[in-house]
Design a protein around this motif. Structure first.
Motif, short mmCIF file in Angstrom:
data_model
loop_
_atom_site.label_atom_id
_atom_site.label_comp_id
_atom_site.label_asym_id
_atom_site.label_seq_id
_atom_site.Cartn_x
_atom_site.Cartn_y
_atom_site.Cartn_z
N PRO A 50 0.84 -1.21 0.00
CA PRO A 50 0.00 0.00 0.00
C PRO A 50 0.87 1.26 0.00
O PRO A 50 1.96 1.28 0.57
CB PRO A 50 -0.79 -0.10 1.31
N ARG A 51 0.35 2.27 -0.64
CA ARG A 51 1.08 3.54 -0.70
C ARG A 51 1.31 4.11 0.68
O ARG A 51 0.45 4.06 1.54
CB ARG A 51 0.33 4.54 -1.56
N ARG A 52 2.47 4.65 0.82
CA ARG A 52 2.84 5.38 2.03
C ARG A 52 3.65 6.57 1.55
O ARG A 52 4.09 6.59 0.40
CB ARG A 52 3.64 4.50 2.98
N PRO A 53 3.89 7.54 2.40
CA PRO A 53 4.70 8.66 1.95
C PRO A 53 6.08 8.18 1.49
O PRO A 53 6.66 7.27 2.08
CB PRO A 53 4.82 9.55 3.20
N ASP A 54 6.56 8.78 0.42
CA ASP A 54 7.88 8.43 -0.08
C ASP A 54 8.96 8.85 0.90
O ASP A 54 8.86 9.90 1.53
CB ASP A 54 8.16 9.12 -1.42
N LEU A 55 9.98 8.03 1.01
CA LEU A 55 11.15 8.35 1.80
C LEU A 55 12.24 8.85 0.87
O LEU A 55 12.20 8.60 -0.34
CB LEU A 55 11.65 7.10 2.54
N SER A 56 13.20 9.56 1.41
CA SER A 56 14.37 9.94 0.62
C SER A 56 15.58 9.81 1.53
O SER A 56 15.47 9.65 2.73
CB SER A 56 14.24 11.35 0.06
N GLY A 57 16.75 9.87 0.90
CA GLY A 57 17.98 9.75 1.66
C GLY A 57 18.36 8.30 1.86
O GLY A 57 17.69 7.37 1.44
N GLY A 58 19.49 8.13 2.51
CA GLY A 58 19.96 6.79 2.82
C GLY A 58 20.82 6.21 1.71
O GLY A 58 20.96 6.78 0.63
N VAL A 59 21.38 5.06 2.02
CA VAL A 59 22.21 4.34 1.08
C VAL A 59 21.54 3.00 0.79
O VAL A 59 21.15 2.28 1.71
CB VAL A 59 23.63 4.11 1.67
N HIS A 60 21.39 2.69 -0.47
CA HIS A 60 20.75 1.46 -0.92
C HIS A 60 21.77 0.67 -1.73
O HIS A 60 22.54 1.25 -2.50
CB HIS A 60 19.50 1.77 -1.75
N HIS A 61 21.75 -0.66 -1.58
CA HIS A 61 22.74 -1.51 -2.22
C HIS A 61 22.08 -2.42 -3.24
O HIS A 61 21.14 -3.15 -2.92
CB HIS A 61 23.47 -2.36 -1.17
N LEU A 62 22.57 -2.34 -4.49
CA LEU A 62 22.10 -3.20 -5.56
C LEU A 62 23.10 -4.33 -5.73
O LEU A 62 24.27 -4.09 -5.97
CB LEU A 62 21.97 -2.39 -6.86
N ASP A 63 22.62 -5.56 -5.57
CA ASP A 63 23.45 -6.75 -5.77
C ASP A 63 23.47 -7.05 -7.26
O ASP A 63 22.50 -7.54 -7.82
CB ASP A 63 22.86 -7.92 -4.98
N GLY A 64 24.57 -6.72 -7.92
CA GLY A 64 24.67 -6.86 -9.36
C GLY A 64 25.16 -8.21 -9.85
O GLY A 64 25.36 -8.39 -11.05
N ARG A 65 25.32 -9.17 -8.97
CA ARG A 65 25.88 -10.46 -9.37
C ARG A 65 25.04 -11.19 -10.41
O ARG A 65 25.55 -11.99 -11.19
CB ARG A 65 26.06 -11.38 -8.16
N PHE A 66 23.73 -10.92 -10.45
CA PHE A 66 22.84 -11.67 -11.33
C PHE A 66 22.20 -10.79 -12.40
O PHE A 66 21.25 -11.20 -13.05
CB PHE A 66 21.75 -12.36 -10.50
#
Length: 154
Positions: A50-66
């Motif tokens: 369900p929709r909630r207010p958008d967050l911003s900031g922080g560090v997100h990690h994309l696992d690019g192995r696949f």
């Protein structure tokens, strides 16, 4: 009312996986073919929380192995930005739409893309952007940076 269309043979295992519930473990999409990964993205969109207010900031990690194809890139991006089973677009236009808000996260934030070279070397890297100058991976990075995201290729 028409009967629902059964999933294709490539999508059937994906549907069976999602039938158990929204994924909670990273990279469950990884073993599937491009067709299976596309089915994964369709189910992720349908299962959006369900929709909630958008967050911003922080560090997100994309696992690019696949990240070996375009659907895999979007599966990994959805997972990095919205958690396992998360959705954050399935192609350029949908990805741009997600960056505009309403999908749980807006810029500014930092995306650390681990093993980015795998995507650059994969067949998906041969798909050229609309201007014919950038690979798909480079185009996605440019879209992110234009939206105010700091991208770190690791």
């Amino acid at each position: 009312m028409a009967a629902p269309t059964p999933p294709s043979p490539a999508a059937r295992p994906v549907w069976e996986s999602w039938y158990q519930g929204v994924p909670t473990v990273p990279n469950q999409w990884a073993p599937y073919s491009s067709q299976g990964r596309s089915a994964w993205l369709r189910l992720a969109l349908q299962a959006r929380r369900p929709r909630r207010p958008d967050l911003s900031g922080g560090v997100h990690h994309l696992d690019g192995r696949f990240v070996t194809d375009v659907p895999g890139l979007h599966c990994a991006m959805g997972e990095a930005l919205a958690g396992p089973g998360g959705y954050f677009g399935w192609g350029w236009d949908a990805f741009r739409d997600c960056l505009c808000g309403g999908f749980g996260l807006t810029a500014p934030f930092t995306l650390v893309w681990h093993d980015a070279d795998i995507a650059r070397q994969a067949p998906a890297a041969a798909v050229f952007a609309s201007d014919g100058l950038l690979s798909y991976v480079e185009e996605i990075v440019q879209i992110l940076e234009d939206a105010g995201v700091t991208v770190v290729l690791a």
